[in-house]
Design an enzyme around this catalytic site. Sequence first.
Site, PDB file in Angstrom:
ATOM      1  N   CYS A  16       5.436   5.649 -11.253  1.00 51.50           N
ATOM      2  CA  CYS A  16       6.625   5.717 -11.283  1.00 51.50           C
ATOM      3  C   CYS A  16       7.686   4.951 -11.536  1.00 51.50           C
ATOM      4  O   CYS A  16       7.107   3.290 -11.868  1.00 51.50           O
ATOM      5  CB  CYS A  16       7.362   6.002 -10.112  1.00 51.50           C
ATOM      6  SG  CYS A  16       8.705   7.652 -10.139  1.00 51.50           S
TER       7      CYS A  16
ATOM      8  N   CYS B 152      11.306   1.227  -2.938  1.00 51.22           N
ATOM      9  CA  CYS B 152       9.570   1.946  -3.405  1.00 51.22           C
ATOM     10  C   CYS B 152       8.232   1.296  -3.818  1.00 51.22           C
ATOM     11  O   CYS B 152       8.916   0.956  -4.435  1.00 51.22           O
ATOM     12  CB  CYS B 152       9.771   2.844  -4.270  1.00 51.22           C
ATOM     13  SG  CYS B 152       8.139   3.991  -3.855  1.00 51.22           S
TER      14      CYS B 152
ATOM     15  N   GLY C 120       5.167   9.279  -7.152  1.00 53.02           N
ATOM     16  CA  GLY C 120       5.791   9.253  -9.385  1.00 53.02           C
ATOM     17  C   GLY C 120       6.619  10.627  -9.466  1.00 53.02           C
ATOM     18  O   GLY C 120       7.513  11.204  -8.068  1.00 53.02           O
ATOM     19  N   GLU C 121       7.763  11.062 -10.182  1.00 51.78           N
ATOM     20  CA  GLU C 121       9.579  11.289 -10.080  1.00 51.78           C
ATOM     21  C   GLU C 121       8.751  12.716 -10.955  1.00 51.78           C
ATOM     22  O   GLU C 121       8.457  13.366 -12.077  1.00 51.78           O
ATOM     23  CB  GLU C 121       9.841  10.628 -10.651  1.00 51.78           C
ATOM     24  CG  GLU C 121      11.582  11.476 -11.186  1.00 51.78           C
ATOM     25  CD  GLU C 121      11.741  12.429  -9.991  1.00 51.78           C
ATOM     26  OE1 GLU C 121      12.326  12.034  -9.401  1.00 51.78           O
ATOM     27  OE2 GLU C 121      11.875  13.942 -10.572  1.00 51.78           O
TER      28      GLU C 121
ATOM     29  N   CYS D  12      12.364   2.601  -7.793  1.00 47.70           N
ATOM     30  CA  CYS D  12      13.296   2.055  -6.876  1.00 47.70           C
ATOM     31  C   CYS D  12      13.129   1.216  -6.844  1.00 47.70           C
ATOM     32  O   CYS D  12      11.931   0.726  -5.828  1.00 47.70           O
ATOM     33  CB  CYS D  12      14.052   2.926  -5.788  1.00 47.70           C
ATOM     34  SG  CYS D  12      14.249   5.311  -7.107  1.00 47.70           S
TER      35      CYS D  12
ATOM     36  N   SER E 279      11.022  17.239  -4.371  1.00 50.20           N
ATOM     37  CA  SER E 279      11.644  15.555  -3.518  1.00 50.20           C
ATOM     38  C   SER E 279      12.639  14.994  -5.298  1.00 50.20           C
ATOM     39  O   SER E 279      11.192  14.862  -6.195  1.00 50.20           O
ATOM     40  CB  SER E 279      11.147  14.827  -2.898  1.00 50.20           C
ATOM     41  OG  SER E 279      11.902  13.907  -2.545  1.00 50.20           O
TER      42      SER E 279
ATOM     43  N   CYS F  34       1.022  15.993   1.318  1.00 50.29           N
ATOM     44  CA  CYS F  34       2.461  15.333   0.006  1.00 50.29           C
ATOM     45  C   CYS F  34       1.676  15.460  -0.963  1.00 50.29           C
ATOM     46  O   CYS F  34       0.462  14.620  -1.207  1.00 50.29           O
ATOM     47  CB  CYS F  34       2.379  14.416   1.001  1.00 50.29           C
ATOM     48  SG  CYS F  34       3.100  13.660  -0.278  1.00 50.29           S
TER      49      CYS F  34
ATOM     50  N   GLU G 206      -2.711   9.755  -4.928  1.00 49.01           N
ATOM     51  CA  GLU G 206      -3.265   9.792  -3.587  1.00 49.01           C
ATOM     52  C   GLU G 206      -2.678  11.366  -3.505  1.00 49.01           C
ATOM     53  O   GLU G 206      -1.496  10.979  -4.371  1.00 49.01           O
ATOM     54  CB  GLU G 206      -3.106   8.767  -2.832  1.00 49.01           C
ATOM     55  CG  GLU G 206      -3.508   7.467  -3.152  1.00 49.01           C
ATOM     56  CD  GLU G 206      -2.675   6.041  -2.698  1.00 49.01           C
ATOM     57  OE1 GLU G 206      -4.124   5.146  -2.431  1.00 49.01           O
ATOM     58  OE2 GLU G 206      -1.807   5.955  -2.990  1.00 49.01           O
TER      59      GLU G 206
ATOM     60  N   ASN H 228      10.471   2.185   5.610  1.00 45.62           N
ATOM     61  CA  ASN H 228       8.869   1.515   5.972  1.00 45.62           C
ATOM     62  C   ASN H 228       8.820   0.376   5.415  1.00 45.62           C
ATOM     63  O   ASN H 228       8.675   0.042   4.132  1.00 45.62           O
ATOM     64  CB  ASN H 228       8.476   2.588   5.253  1.00 45.62           C
ATOM     65  CG  ASN H 228       6.852   3.366   6.296  1.00 45.62           C
ATOM     66  OD1 ASN H 228       7.259   3.087   7.244  1.00 45.62           O
ATOM     67  ND2 ASN H 228       7.723   4.904   6.655  1.00 45.62           N
TER      68      ASN H 228
ATOM     69  N   SER I  14      16.714  12.575  -2.786  1.00 45.20           N
ATOM     70  CA  SER I  14      16.637  10.656  -2.227  1.00 45.20           C
ATOM     71  C   SER I  14      17.906  10.561  -2.570  1.00 45.20           C
ATOM     72  O   SER I  14      17.912  10.196  -3.937  1.00 45.20           O
ATOM     73  CB  SER I  14      15.575  10.802  -2.802  1.00 45.20           C
ATOM     74  OG  SER I  14      14.057  11.451  -2.964  1.00 45.20           O
ATOM     75  N   LEU I  15      18.097  10.204  -1.518  1.00 42.37           N
ATOM     76  CA  LEU I  15      20.287   9.895  -1.946  1.00 42.37           C
ATOM     77  C   LEU I  15      20.467   8.237  -1.560  1.00 42.37           C
ATOM     78  O   LEU I  15      20.555   7.913  -2.225  1.00 42.37           O
ATOM     79  CB  LEU I  15      21.242  10.850  -1.081  1.00 42.37           C
ATOM     80  CG  LEU I  15      22.460  10.878  -1.461  1.00 42.37           C
ATOM     81  CD1 LEU I  15      22.433  10.887  -2.919  1.00 42.37           C
ATOM     82  CD2 LEU I  15      22.975  11.385  -0.612  1.00 42.37           C
ATOM     83  N   ASN I  16      20.237   8.191  -0.464  1.00 45.71           N
ATOM     84  CA  ASN I  16      19.578   6.779   0.055  1.00 45.71           C
ATOM     85  C   ASN I  16      21.194   5.584  -0.025  1.00 45.71           C
ATOM     86  O   ASN I  16      21.055   4.693   0.718  1.00 45.71           O
ATOM     87  CB  ASN I  16      18.916   6.601  -0.705  1.00 45.71           C
ATOM     88  CG  ASN I  16      17.486   6.578  -0.438  1.00 45.71           C
ATOM     89  OD1 ASN I  16      17.239   7.179   0.360  1.00 45.71           O
ATOM     90  ND2 ASN I  16      17.472   6.713  -1.994  1.00 45.71           N
TER      91      ASN I  16
ATOM     92  N   CYS J 255       5.500   8.964   3.138  1.00 45.68           N
ATOM     93  CA  CYS J 255       5.883   9.167   1.435  1.00 45.68           C
ATOM     94  C   CYS J 255       6.335   7.603   1.328  1.00 45.68           C
ATOM     95  O   CYS J 255       7.360   7.022   1.711  1.00 45.68           O
ATOM     96  CB  CYS J 255       7.208  10.467   1.667  1.00 45.68           C
ATOM     97  SG  CYS J 255       6.111  11.341   2.432  1.00 45.68           S
TER      98      CYS J 255
HETATM   99  N1  SAH Z   1      10.670  10.242  -6.837  1.00 46.25           N
HETATM  100  C1  SAH Z   1      10.364  11.415  -6.049  1.00 46.25           C
HETATM  101  C2  SAH Z   1       9.584  12.128  -4.716  1.00 46.25           C
HETATM  102  C3  SAH Z   1       8.511  11.176  -4.440  1.00 46.25           C
HETATM  103  S1  SAH Z   1       9.460   9.227  -2.796  1.00 46.25           S
HETATM  104  C4  SAH Z   1      11.927  10.633  -4.986  1.00 46.25           C
HETATM  105  O1  SAH Z   1      12.077  10.098  -5.315  1.00 46.25           O
HETATM  106  O2  SAH Z   1      12.171  11.975  -4.736  1.00 46.25           O
HETATM  107  C5  SAH Z   1       9.217  10.412  -1.322  1.00 46.25           C
HETATM  108  C6  SAH Z   1      10.853  10.032  -0.465  1.00 46.25           C
HETATM  109  O3  SAH Z   1       9.793   8.670  -0.306  1.00 46.25           O
HETATM  110  C7  SAH Z   1      11.734   9.426  -1.229  1.00 46.25           C
HETATM  111  O4  SAH Z   1      12.413  10.408   0.021  1.00 46.25           O
HETATM  112  C8  SAH Z   1      11.883   7.783  -0.742  1.00 46.25           C
HETATM  113  O5  SAH Z   1      13.348   7.837  -0.656  1.00 46.25           O
HETATM  114  C9  SAH Z   1      10.462   7.744   0.199  1.00 46.25           C
HETATM  115  N2  SAH Z   1      10.692   6.672  -0.009  1.00 46.25           N
HETATM  116  C10 SAH Z   1      10.443   6.297  -1.198  1.00 46.25           C
HETATM  117  N3  SAH Z   1      10.303   4.545  -0.257  1.00 46.25           N
HETATM  118  C11 SAH Z   1       9.813   4.665   0.835  1.00 46.25           C
HETATM  119  C12 SAH Z   1      10.323   3.235   1.996  1.00 46.25           C
HETATM  120  N4  SAH Z   1       9.235   2.066   1.878  1.00 46.25           N
HETATM  121  N5  SAH Z   1       9.970   3.881   3.126  1.00 46.25           N
HETATM  122  C13 SAH Z   1      10.619   5.184   3.528  1.00 46.25           C
HETATM  123  N6  SAH Z   1      11.049   5.922   2.659  1.00 46.25           N
HETATM  124  C14 SAH Z   1      10.307   5.522   0.852  1.00 46.25           C
HETATM  125 FE1  SF4 Z   2       9.555   6.863  -8.331  1.00 47.00          FE
HETATM  126 FE2  SF4 Z   2      10.657   8.248  -6.122  1.00 47.00          FE
HETATM  127 FE3  SF4 Z   2       9.839   5.927  -5.409  1.00 47.00          FE
HETATM  128 FE4  SF4 Z   2      12.143   5.995  -6.928  1.00 47.00          FE
HETATM  129  S1  SF4 Z   2      11.882   6.692  -4.871  1.00 47.00           S
HETATM  130  S2  SF4 Z   2      10.160   4.798  -7.727  1.00 47.00           S
HETATM  131  S3  SF4 Z   2      12.340   7.837  -8.190  1.00 47.00           S
HETATM  132  S4  SF4 Z   2       8.410   7.459  -6.555  1.00 47.00           S
END
Ligand code: SAH
Ligand code: SF4
Length: 348
Positions: free
Chosen positions: A113, A120, A166-167, A117, A199, A106, A93, A297, A221-223, A340
């Site tokens: 992936c 995600c 994906g990463e 995480c 990212s 995007c 997508e 989200n 993506s630090l979190n 995202c």
């Molecule tokens: N794999 C890469 C790029 C794709 S994820 C990465 O992790 O950076 C893109 C973004 O979506 C990341 O910043 C991730 O932290 C965020 N994301 C993933 N799941 C989410 C959720 N449930 N709510 C809000 N943001 C989320």
């Molecule tokens: Fe993959 Fe990014 Fe989702 Fe982590 S946040 S599972 S690296 S897509």
Amino acid sequence: MSLPKDIKDLSKDELAAWLVRHDIKPYRANQIQKWVYVRQADSFQEMTDLSKDLRAFLAEHFAIERLNVLKVQTSRDGSKKYLFGLRDGNRMESVLIPERNHYTLCVSSQVGCAQGCEFCCTARGGFIRNLTAGEIVGQVRDLIREIGGGPEDAMRLTNIVFMGMGEPLANYENLLKALKIIVEDDCGFRFASRRVTVSTSGLVPKIERLGTDSPASLAVSLNAADNETRSRLMPINRKYPLEQLVEACRSYPLKSKRRITFEYILIKGVNDSPADAVRLADLLKPVRAKINLIPFNEFSGCEFKRPEESAVIRFQEILMERHYTTIVRHSKGADISAACGQLRAKAE
Ligand code: SAH
Ligand code: SF4
């Protein structure tokens, strides 16, 4: 018989080398790519500055693929999610996001992936495969055509973020090929490099390489601001803990005035306390950083909750008091799971 190779899978150098092997002048590669990316050609027949013989020869060996649109969903906020079917039956997508006076796209870099995480949605389906370079740039090429944005149009596609499925740094070679074409001035898409953002979840050795290989902007993506929480949310942190990640960001070559974006999903009771905000501010001190806060989200099957608005504001204030540019991003397209990290082409 196998299908002919998508010509978009080749970099300009690879195409030039292929041409030379067939006794054709390498500069033709530039002309061909201009047709594919600038003029959006769908067949070699259209390439009128090439000889008829060369056009026929190319058509014997290559295809110029389009992605197969299976479904388009429009969100209340105007963002559109495109579900594409790939040659091998897989799906991925892209999301086209209208902003005040331009579009942001995007894009996905993998089907699924492998990073796993916890927060995600993409992670839930596991890893299927890398996208080819042609499939990555195909998202850009097809959606530029879709919005019809010529240089004179008011609403042009100007920004690209690798925040779909994906990463991207785990598909490094194809990512690099795609980035080259996206920012290429003569025969590519001519995007300003600061408007193209990769990212990553924090693949430290690849971050180090990206700094020398591409002028694109970096987002991390630090979190979480401590290893215990981050390792729980993001398994990659067990391999490349925060000390290594922050050091890679500190030494990342940045052009003047540019900064690394740190994305921080706020999850209720997990990483959203004032103490977390202070820790985050301290952690990023060595880095030229700006911070995007993303209230989590929610999605079904995941027990994490989005924090109260007041907790989000408090968190932002603590960072701003410490002089960080801090933006709260309410993900677009949440109602169609286009936000995202919410992308996950549903398997039949
Ligand atoms: N794999 C890469 C790029 C794709 S994820 C990465 O992790 O950076 C893109 C973004 O979506 C990341 O910043 C991730 O932290 C965020 N994301 C993933 N799941 C989410 C959720 N449930 N709510 C809000 N943001 C989320
Ligand atoms: Fe993959 Fe990014 Fe989702 Fe982590 S946040 S599972 S690296 S897509």
